[in-house]
Design a protein around this motif. Structure first.
Motif, PDB file in Angstrom:
ATOM      1  N   PRO A   1      33.206  28.377  33.771  1.00 45.13           N
ATOM      2  CA  PRO A   1      32.256  29.144  34.219  1.00 45.13           C
ATOM      3  C   PRO A   1      32.223  28.816  35.706  1.00 45.13           C
ATOM      4  CG  PRO A   1      31.505  27.818  32.426  1.00 45.13           C
ATOM      5  CD  PRO A   1      32.641  27.595  32.496  1.00 45.13           C
ATOM      6  N   ASN A   2      31.894  29.880  36.498  1.00 48.98           N
ATOM      7  CA  ASN A   2      31.745  29.692  38.014  1.00 48.98           C
ATOM      8  C   ASN A   2      30.358  29.113  38.130  1.00 48.98           C
ATOM      9  OD1 ASN A   2      31.350  29.932  40.952  1.00 48.98           O
ATOM     10  ND2 ASN A   2      31.796  32.213  40.832  1.00 48.98           N
ATOM     11  N   PRO A   3      30.263  28.046  38.858  1.00 51.02           N
ATOM     12  CA  PRO A   3      29.134  27.344  39.041  1.00 51.02           C
ATOM     13  C   PRO A   3      28.203  28.137  40.093  1.00 51.02           C
ATOM     14  CG  PRO A   3      30.743  25.968  40.032  1.00 51.02           C
ATOM     15  CD  PRO A   3      31.300  27.094  39.307  1.00 51.02           C
ATOM     16  N   HIS A   4      28.778  28.995  40.887  1.00 47.18           N
ATOM     17  CA  HIS A   4      28.156  29.746  42.036  1.00 47.18           C
ATOM     18  C   HIS A   4      28.319  31.334  41.670  1.00 47.18           C
ATOM     19  CE1 HIS A   4      27.219  26.200  44.454  1.00 47.18           C
ATOM     20  NE2 HIS A   4      28.337  25.903  44.106  1.00 47.18           N
ATOM     21  N   ALA A   5      28.205  31.689  40.432  1.00 47.66           N
ATOM     22  CA  ALA A   5      28.294  33.141  40.209  1.00 47.66           C
ATOM     23  C   ALA A   5      27.214  33.812  40.932  1.00 47.66           C
ATOM     24  CB  ALA A   5      27.897  33.446  38.623  1.00 47.66           C
ATOM     25  N   GLY A   6      27.704  35.092  41.441  1.00 50.37           N
ATOM     26  CA  GLY A   6      26.724  35.657  42.213  1.00 50.37           C
ATOM     27  C   GLY A   6      26.607  35.390  43.589  1.00 50.37           C
ATOM     28  N   THR A   7      27.454  34.443  43.972  1.00 52.80           N
ATOM     29  CA  THR A   7      27.858  34.227  45.535  1.00 52.80           C
ATOM     30  C   THR A   7      29.307  34.602  45.822  1.00 52.80           C
ATOM     31  OG1 THR A   7      26.264  32.376  45.407  1.00 52.80           O
ATOM     32  CG2 THR A   7      28.097  32.238  47.212  1.00 52.80           C
ATOM     33  N   HIS A   8      29.543  35.287  46.887  1.00 52.54           N
ATOM     34  CA  HIS A   8      30.895  35.452  46.876  1.00 52.54           C
ATOM     35  C   HIS A   8      31.473  34.508  48.020  1.00 52.54           C
ATOM     36  CE1 HIS A   8      30.461  40.294  45.946  1.00 52.54           C
ATOM     37  NE2 HIS A   8      30.827  39.486  45.112  1.00 52.54           N
ATOM     38  N   TYR A   9      32.785  33.752  47.385  1.00 55.34           N
ATOM     39  CA  TYR A   9      33.329  33.042  48.335  1.00 55.34           C
ATOM     40  C   TYR A   9      34.925  32.943  47.812  1.00 55.34           C
ATOM     41  CZ  TYR A   9      33.044  30.004  44.166  1.00 55.34           C
ATOM     42  OH  TYR A   9      33.109  29.610  42.897  1.00 55.34           O
ATOM     43  N   LEU A  10      35.773  32.678  48.749  1.00 60.19           N
ATOM     44  CA  LEU A  10      37.026  32.760  48.466  1.00 60.19           C
ATOM     45  C   LEU A  10      37.844  31.174  47.839  1.00 60.19           C
ATOM     46  CD1 LEU A  10      39.642  34.810  49.217  1.00 60.19           C
ATOM     47  CD2 LEU A  10      40.368  32.728  50.679  1.00 60.19           C
ATOM     48  N   VAL A  11      38.804  31.538  46.875  1.00 61.01           N
ATOM     49  CA  VAL A  11      39.280  30.239  46.287  1.00 61.01           C
ATOM     50  C   VAL A  11      41.021  30.719  46.476  1.00 61.01           C
ATOM     51  CG1 VAL A  11      39.894  28.967  44.127  1.00 61.01           C
ATOM     52  CG2 VAL A  11      37.810  29.931  44.633  1.00 61.01           C
ATOM     53  N   ARG A  12      41.614  29.461  47.052  1.00 66.38           N
ATOM     54  CA  ARG A  12      42.808  29.804  47.206  1.00 66.38           C
ATOM     55  C   ARG A  12      43.866  28.749  46.680  1.00 66.38           C
ATOM     56  NH1 ARG A  12      44.861  30.745  53.370  1.00 66.38           N
ATOM     57  NH2 ARG A  12      44.322  32.768  52.714  1.00 66.38           N
ATOM     58  N   PHE A  13      44.966  29.299  46.011  1.00 69.25           N
ATOM     59  CA  PHE A  13      45.949  28.439  45.304  1.00 69.25           C
ATOM     60  C   PHE A  13      47.353  28.677  46.333  1.00 69.25           C
ATOM     61  CE2 PHE A  13      42.883  28.700  41.876  1.00 69.25           C
ATOM     62  CZ  PHE A  13      42.921  27.105  41.472  1.00 69.25           C
ATOM     63  N   ALA A  14      47.868  27.527  46.573  1.00 72.23           N
ATOM     64  CA  ALA A  14      49.229  27.854  47.303  1.00 72.23           C
ATOM     65  C   ALA A  14      50.372  27.138  46.302  1.00 72.23           C
ATOM     66  CB  ALA A  14      49.254  27.059  48.700  1.00 72.23           C
TER      67      ALA A  14
ATOM     68  N   ASP B   1      33.940  35.829  39.917  1.00 70.93           N
ATOM     69  CA  ASP B   1      32.682  36.323  39.729  1.00 70.93           C
ATOM     70  C   ASP B   1      32.305  35.473  38.506  1.00 70.93           C
ATOM     71  OD1 ASP B   1      30.621  38.234  38.942  1.00 70.93           O
ATOM     72  OD2 ASP B   1      32.048  39.326  38.049  1.00 70.93           O
ATOM     73  N   ARG B   2      32.530  35.835  37.294  1.00 67.50           N
ATOM     74  CA  ARG B   2      31.955  34.898  36.506  1.00 67.50           C
ATOM     75  C   ARG B   2      32.699  33.598  36.058  1.00 67.50           C
ATOM     76  NH1 ARG B   2      31.219  38.021  31.586  1.00 67.50           N
ATOM     77  NH2 ARG B   2      30.753  35.973  30.437  1.00 67.50           N
ATOM     78  N   TRP B   3      34.127  33.517  36.192  1.00 65.99           N
ATOM     79  CA  TRP B   3      34.953  32.685  35.790  1.00 65.99           C
ATOM     80  C   TRP B   3      35.655  31.915  36.983  1.00 65.99           C
ATOM     81  CZ3 TRP B   3      33.711  31.382  31.089  1.00 65.99           C
ATOM     82  CH2 TRP B   3      33.333  32.390  30.271  1.00 65.99           C
TER      83      TRP B   3
END
Length: 144
Positions: A21-34, A60-62
């Protein structure tokens, strides 16, 4: 898979992607994997291909569980597929598992036959207000 020894999957189809689960669902932020050392096999010659993958997504939710992502990407090591197929298949699998607000992938493939191939795919426009930095991978220059 988190917190316990896990066998490496032998193929992308066998690999499990886990989500949390996304602990900040409802907040838009970027996650990057390299993944600067991604490998797969040429489906024609069986020779190894190498890429630097950059995956950006707005959850979003996940969230994708990072160990499962690492094992999933590693499952391509003995998988024969063209650069375009590998890159887009990875993105579409993540979209199917996570239903993110937005996702993009950059596949920066090292030269095969003297020609580097870069593959880019995204789900659409990034949500308004999300900082989406450049992926930071320089174009291939060879010795020049």
């Amino acid at each position: 898979m988190l917190g316990r020894p896990t066998e490496a999957p032998t193929s992308p189809g066998e690999a499990r992607l886990e989500r949390v689960p996304n602990p900040h669902a409802g907040t838009h932020y970027l996650v990057r994997f390299a993944a600067p050392e991604f490998t797969s096999l040429c489906p024609i010659t069986g020779q190894p291909d190498f890429a630097h993958l950059v995956i950006d997504y707005v959850p979003d939710r996940w969230l994708v569980e990072s160990k499962s992502l690492k094992l999933y990407l590693g499952s391509f090591r003995n998988h024969g597929a063209f650069h375009e197929a590998c890159t887009v298949d990875i993105a579409k699998r993540l979209v199917a598992e996570l239903s993110p607000a937005w996702l993009r992938i950059g596949g920066y493939w090292y030269p095969r036959g003297g020609i580097p191939i870069d593959v880019f795919w995204q789900t659409g426009a990034a949500p308004a207000g999300v900082w989406v930095p450049d992926q930071g991978v320089a174009p291939y220059r060879g010795r020049g």
